[in-house]
Motif scaffolding. Structure first.
Motif, short mmCIF file in Angstrom:
data_model
loop_
_atom_site.label_atom_id
_atom_site.label_comp_id
_atom_site.label_asym_id
_atom_site.label_seq_id
_atom_site.Cartn_x
_atom_site.Cartn_y
_atom_site.Cartn_z
N THR A 233 -25.39 -5.95 16.94
CA THR A 233 -24.12 -5.27 17.22
C THR A 233 -23.18 -6.24 17.91
OG1 THR A 233 -25.26 -3.17 17.43
CG2 THR A 233 -23.08 -3.30 18.43
N VAL A 234 -21.94 -6.33 17.43
CA VAL A 234 -20.99 -7.19 18.12
C VAL A 234 -19.76 -6.38 18.52
CG1 VAL A 234 -21.75 -9.31 17.00
CG2 VAL A 234 -19.85 -8.07 16.06
N LEU A 235 -19.27 -6.77 19.67
CA LEU A 235 -18.08 -6.14 20.23
C LEU A 235 -16.99 -7.18 20.21
CD1 LEU A 235 -17.37 -3.54 21.63
CD2 LEU A 235 -18.32 -4.45 23.74
N VAL A 236 -15.89 -6.92 19.49
CA VAL A 236 -14.82 -7.91 19.41
C VAL A 236 -13.49 -7.28 19.79
CG1 VAL A 236 -15.94 -9.29 17.61
CG2 VAL A 236 -14.37 -7.47 16.95
N ASN A 237 -12.54 -8.16 20.10
CA ASN A 237 -11.21 -7.68 20.44
C ASN A 237 -10.36 -7.62 19.17
OD1 ASN A 237 -8.67 -7.13 21.43
ND2 ASN A 237 -8.92 -8.42 23.25
N GLY A 238 -10.16 -6.40 18.68
CA GLY A 238 -9.42 -6.22 17.43
C GLY A 238 -7.93 -6.43 17.59
N THR A 239 -7.46 -6.59 18.83
CA THR A 239 -6.03 -6.90 18.99
C THR A 239 -5.80 -8.40 18.80
OG1 THR A 239 -6.10 -7.33 21.37
CG2 THR A 239 -5.76 -5.04 20.70
N LYS A 240 -6.89 -9.17 18.72
CA LYS A 240 -6.75 -10.63 18.55
C LYS A 240 -7.17 -10.99 17.13
CE LYS A 240 -7.29 -11.86 23.35
NZ LYS A 240 -8.17 -12.44 24.38
N GLY A 241 -6.21 -11.34 16.31
CA GLY A 241 -6.50 -11.68 14.92
C GLY A 241 -7.53 -12.80 14.83
N ASP A 242 -7.51 -13.74 15.81
CA ASP A 242 -8.45 -14.86 15.70
C ASP A 242 -9.90 -14.41 15.92
OD1 ASP A 242 -7.74 -14.39 18.31
OD2 ASP A 242 -8.01 -16.48 18.96
N HIS A 243 -10.11 -13.26 16.60
CA HIS A 243 -11.48 -12.76 16.72
C HIS A 243 -12.02 -12.36 15.34
CE1 HIS A 243 -12.39 -11.58 21.16
NE2 HIS A 243 -11.88 -12.79 21.06
N LEU A 244 -11.16 -11.69 14.58
CA LEU A 244 -11.58 -11.26 13.25
C LEU A 244 -11.75 -12.46 12.32
CD1 LEU A 244 -12.12 -8.29 12.58
CD2 LEU A 244 -10.56 -8.50 14.49
N ASP A 245 -10.84 -13.43 12.43
CA ASP A 245 -10.96 -14.63 11.60
C ASP A 245 -12.26 -15.37 11.93
OD1 ASP A 245 -8.55 -13.90 10.61
OD2 ASP A 245 -7.37 -15.37 11.75
N ALA A 246 -12.60 -15.41 13.23
CA ALA A 246 -13.83 -16.09 13.64
C ALA A 246 -15.05 -15.40 13.02
CB ALA A 246 -13.94 -16.12 15.16
N LEU A 247 -15.05 -14.07 13.04
CA LEU A 247 -16.17 -13.33 12.42
C LEU A 247 -16.32 -13.73 10.95
CD1 LEU A 247 -16.00 -9.56 13.42
CD2 LEU A 247 -17.64 -11.27 14.21
N MET A 252 -19.06 -16.06 16.56
CA MET A 252 -19.24 -14.85 17.36
C MET A 252 -18.22 -14.86 18.51
SD MET A 252 -20.62 -12.12 18.03
CE MET A 252 -20.31 -12.38 19.74
N PRO A 253 -17.08 -14.22 18.33
CA PRO A 253 -16.05 -14.34 19.36
C PRO A 253 -16.23 -13.44 20.59
CG PRO A 253 -15.27 -13.01 17.52
CD PRO A 253 -16.66 -13.43 17.18
N GLY A 254 -16.91 -12.33 20.48
CA GLY A 254 -16.93 -11.36 21.60
C GLY A 254 -18.27 -11.34 22.31
N THR A 255 -18.96 -10.21 22.21
CA THR A 255 -20.30 -10.08 22.79
C THR A 255 -21.27 -9.65 21.70
OG1 THR A 255 -19.46 -9.47 24.98
CG2 THR A 255 -21.71 -8.80 24.46
N LEU A 256 -22.38 -10.36 21.63
CA LEU A 256 -23.44 -10.00 20.68
C LEU A 256 -24.56 -9.27 21.42
CD1 LEU A 256 -25.08 -10.24 17.99
CD2 LEU A 256 -25.82 -12.49 18.79
N PHE A 257 -24.84 -8.06 20.99
CA PHE A 257 -26.02 -7.34 21.47
C PHE A 257 -27.10 -7.57 20.41
CE2 PHE A 257 -22.40 -5.14 23.25
CZ PHE A 257 -22.78 -4.81 24.53
#
Ligand code: GLU
Length: 375
Positions: A233-247, A252-257
């Motif tokens: 499970t990953v938690l990312v910041n969807g307000t940051k386009g670069d988080h989605l691009d990184a995925l 892994m831009p946010g937190t990986l559980f």
């Protein structure tokens, strides 16, 4: 260095109201384009995507020209969701060339085997036909007791139901912090959580928006449900386009559980996470040891007290008696005896059950196979 995104073939991606309605009402595209791009590119690579989207209530508010307020009654939310859900679907549909399929679920659909299987088959059929399933809670019919309540947990249930290997929760925070980053500037970011313990729950707070139901707490709950069944499970910041691009680049831009090493079977996962807990059975140390180490069933002789009101076949929490009262839950299981019968046979040997009750449907209170240990 953050870890790479684990390999995946089927993702459930949850998009919260904070992203769809940054102003708490209406449907905005501000944050959705990078999310849509991630979905489209993943599908082009032959991967399967299921979207769980909030925002029906927020869309309904705009349509009815009302302002968000934290005190919406259940009928108000239901009416707003009914008004907003078609707008929400139309909003997403504009971003994709693929057919978008609306799937509205209630807690009942996840808890009852026959309905669970129906929902699972429908989602599989949609994926086979290259449609994009877009799931939300059926807020219009789900009453307080029968609702999942927040789309973080709903997304985890959907990930389990659809046998996804990845759950992505998009919200408006950068992932998990050891304190609330909005109020504690030196809060530290956690890139990886290997195990979800009580400490993780202690670190996170509650919900803070008027239309969204979740907060960091429900995100951790969702991560626990998914990882227990072997779903990263990953938690990312969807307000940051670069988080989605990184995925999209398998970063892994946010937190990986991380998923647990030994996932629960489908049945034990259902018992632990989908069945409501109707009451509690407090046991002595000997019984607790036997459950934990010996793989034993729970016998009436080990029962010290009973709390709540439950019937035969209900799920109950098992706790250990301590000098300060019952411990934290050590297990959850399905009981063979309801509250009244159990109070009469607690502390007694199994062979005495028939004499006391006039009938003895089982010599144990919870059979080993109907018990899940928690730590
Ligand atoms: N189902 C709700 C909606 O679509 C959202 C629940 C949530 O925010 O988690 O408005």
């Amino acid at each position: 260095m953050p870890p790479p995104l684990p390999d995946w073939d089927r993702v459930v991606i949850k998009v919260g109201s904070a992203l769809i309605a940054p102003d708490d009402r209406g449907c905005s595209t501000t944050h959705l384009l990078p999310i849509a791009r991630f979905i489209i590119e993943s599908r082009h690579q032959g991967k399967e995507v299921i979207l769980v989207s909030s925002g029906a209530v927020a869309a309904g508010l705009a349509e009815q020209d009302r302002d968000a307020s934290p005190g919406l009654s259940i009928p108000e939310r239901q009416a707003l969701a009914a008004t907003g859900q078609p707008l929400l679907m139309a909003h997403w549909r504009r971003l994709f060339d693929a057919p978008c399929a609306q799937v509205l679920l209630t807690y009942d659909d996840l808890q009852r085997r026959s309905r669970f299987v129906n929902a699972k088959n429908t989602i599989q059929e949609l994926l086979d036909r290259d449609a994009l399933p877009i799931v939300n809670e059926n807020d219009t019919v789900a009453t307080e007791e029968l609702q999942v309540g927040d789309n973080d947990n709903l997304a985890a249930y959907v990930a389990v139901l659809a046998e996804a290997d990845l759950l992505v929760i998009c919200s408006d925070v950068d992932g998990l912090y050891d304190a609330d980053p909005r109020t504690t500037p030196d809060a530290e970011h956690r890139p990886v959580v290997n195990r979800i313990t009580d400490d993780i729950y202690d670190m996170v707070g509650g919900a803070n928006r008027a239309v969204a139901r979740g907060g960091m707490h429900t995100k951790v709950e969702a991560a626990e449900k998914a990882t227990d069944r072997g779903i990263d499970t990953v938690l990312v910041n969807g307000t940051k386009g670069d988080h989605l691009d990184a995925l999209g680049r398998d970063e892994m831009p946010g937190t990986l559980f991380r998923r647990v090493d030994r996932p629960l079977s489908a049945r034990k996962h259902w018992m632990l996470h989908a069945l409501p807990t109707a009451g509690r059975i407090v046991v002595d140390d000997g019984a607790a040891q036997a459950l934990r180490n010996g793989g034993a069933s729970l016998l009436p002789s080990g029962v010290v007290s009973v709390g709540g009101t439950f019937a035969q076949g209900d799920a109950v929490a098992v706790m250990v008696a301590t000098d300060d009262g019952p411990s934290a839950r050590i297990a959850k299981g399905i009981t063979q005896y309801g509250t009244d019968a159990l109070r009469r046979i607690q502390g007694r040997q199994s062979h005495a059950i028939a004499d006391i009750l006039g009938t003895a449907p089982a010599d144990h209170v919870i059979h080993r196979d109907d018990l899940v240990l928690v730590d």
